[in-house]
Structures are given as C-alpha cells and as structure tokens.
Design a protein around this motif. Sequence first.
Motif, PDB file in Angstrom:
ATOM      1  N   GLU A 189       8.616   7.663   4.541  1.00 15.66           N
ATOM      2  CA  GLU A 189       9.886   8.378   4.684  1.00 15.66           C
ATOM      3  C   GLU A 189      10.508   8.123   6.053  1.00 15.66           C
ATOM      4  OE1 GLU A 189       9.417  12.232   1.746  1.00 15.66           O
ATOM      5  OE2 GLU A 189       8.618  12.391   3.771  1.00 15.66           O
ATOM      6  N   LYS A 190       9.694   8.117   7.071  1.00 12.80           N
ATOM      7  CA  LYS A 190      10.203   7.856   8.420  1.00 12.80           C
ATOM      8  C   LYS A 190      10.740   6.428   8.519  1.00 12.80           C
ATOM      9  CE  LYS A 190       9.026   8.168  13.268  1.00 12.80           C
ATOM     10  NZ  LYS A 190       8.018   8.480  14.259  1.00 12.80           N
ATOM     11  N   ARG A 191       9.998   5.472   7.973  1.00 15.10           N
ATOM     12  CA  ARG A 191      10.422   4.083   8.042  1.00 15.10           C
ATOM     13  C   ARG A 191      11.729   3.862   7.290  1.00 15.10           C
ATOM     14  NH1 ARG A 191       9.165  -0.313   4.861  1.00 15.10           N
ATOM     15  NH2 ARG A 191       7.504   0.798   3.810  1.00 15.10           N
ATOM     16  N   LEU A 192      11.886   4.540   6.154  1.00 15.35           N
ATOM     17  CA  LEU A 192      13.095   4.386   5.347  1.00 15.35           C
ATOM     18  C   LEU A 192      14.238   5.293   5.805  1.00 15.35           C
ATOM     19  CD1 LEU A 192      11.467   4.217   1.798  1.00 15.35           C
ATOM     20  CD2 LEU A 192      12.319   2.302   3.192  1.00 15.35           C
ATOM     21  N   GLY A 193      13.897   6.289   6.621  1.00 12.30           N
ATOM     22  CA  GLY A 193      14.911   7.229   7.091  1.00 12.30           C
ATOM     23  C   GLY A 193      15.444   8.114   5.985  1.00 12.30           C
ATOM     24  N   ALA A 194      14.591   8.452   5.020  1.00  9.95           N
ATOM     25  CA  ALA A 194      15.027   9.276   3.895  1.00  9.95           C
ATOM     26  C   ALA A 194      13.862  10.102   3.360  1.00  9.95           C
ATOM     27  CB  ALA A 194      15.560   8.385   2.784  1.00  9.95           C
ATOM     28  N   ASP A 213       0.834  -1.205   0.000  1.00  9.17           N
ATOM     29  CA  ASP A 213       0.000   0.000   0.000  1.00  9.17           C
ATOM     30  C   ASP A 213       0.864   1.249   0.000  1.00  9.17           C
ATOM     31  OD1 ASP A 213      -2.440  -1.273  -0.126  1.00  9.17           O
ATOM     32  OD2 ASP A 213      -2.803  -1.178   2.037  1.00  9.17           O
ATOM     33  N   ALA A 214       1.901   1.264   0.819  1.00  2.00           N
ATOM     34  CA  ALA A 214       2.791   2.427   0.879  1.00  2.00           C
ATOM     35  C   ALA A 214       3.475   2.637  -0.464  1.00  2.00           C
ATOM     36  CB  ALA A 214       3.825   2.247   1.986  1.00  2.00           C
ATOM     37  N   TYR A 215       3.928   1.569  -1.099  1.00  2.00           N
ATOM     38  CA  TYR A 215       4.597   1.683  -2.389  1.00  2.00           C
ATOM     39  C   TYR A 215       3.619   2.101  -3.487  1.00  2.00           C
ATOM     40  CZ  TYR A 215       8.393  -0.794  -0.047  1.00  2.00           C
ATOM     41  OH  TYR A 215       9.384  -1.166   0.812  1.00  2.00           O
ATOM     42  N   ARG A 216       2.405   1.583  -3.431  1.00  4.31           N
ATOM     43  CA  ARG A 216       1.370   1.948  -4.407  1.00  4.31           C
ATOM     44  C   ARG A 216       1.061   3.445  -4.308  1.00  4.31           C
ATOM     45  NH1 ARG A 216      -4.388   1.883  -3.971  1.00  4.31           N
ATOM     46  NH2 ARG A 216      -4.100   1.347  -1.784  1.00  4.31           N
TER      47      ARG A 216
END
Length: 75
Positions: free
Chosen positions: A44-49, A8-11
């Motif tokens: 963004e928070k989960r990926l740190g970017a 879902d996040a990627y979509r």
Amino acid sequence: MNNDANWDAYRIFLAVVDTQSLSGAGRRLKLSHATVGRHIATLEKRLGAKLFVREPTGYALTGAGERLRAEVEPM
C-alpha cells in the motif's frame, strides 16, 4: 524492489483477497498473519493507495484494490 519481491507482494495480496483475512492468507501461504499484514502495508505504501478496508465480514477491497486485482489476477 525486484520482480521476485513484487510477485511475492502480489501473491500475498491475492491470498488476502481470496480469504478476506490476514490469518487466512497466512495459513494458505504458511506465513504469520503479522507478516502478511506487513507485506500488505508495504505494498500500500509503495502504491500510495489503501487496498483494503476492514469490515465485520473481513477484508474488503477498495477501488484501488479492485484495480490492482484486475491487473495481477491474470498473472
């Protein structure tokens, strides 16, 4: 986060890439622009970017966003 939540996040991410806006992505996915924005912020928070920068023409990908797109677009 489970795999469905990841997809879902990627979509949502790819919809913002395609439309260059939160509202455009929201219309495409039948979500509010605020919901799209929250999903992007969480990703963004989960990926740190930071994945996007806001420009006069819309949302543009950062380097990290370009790398993520290259990874998830083929899915």
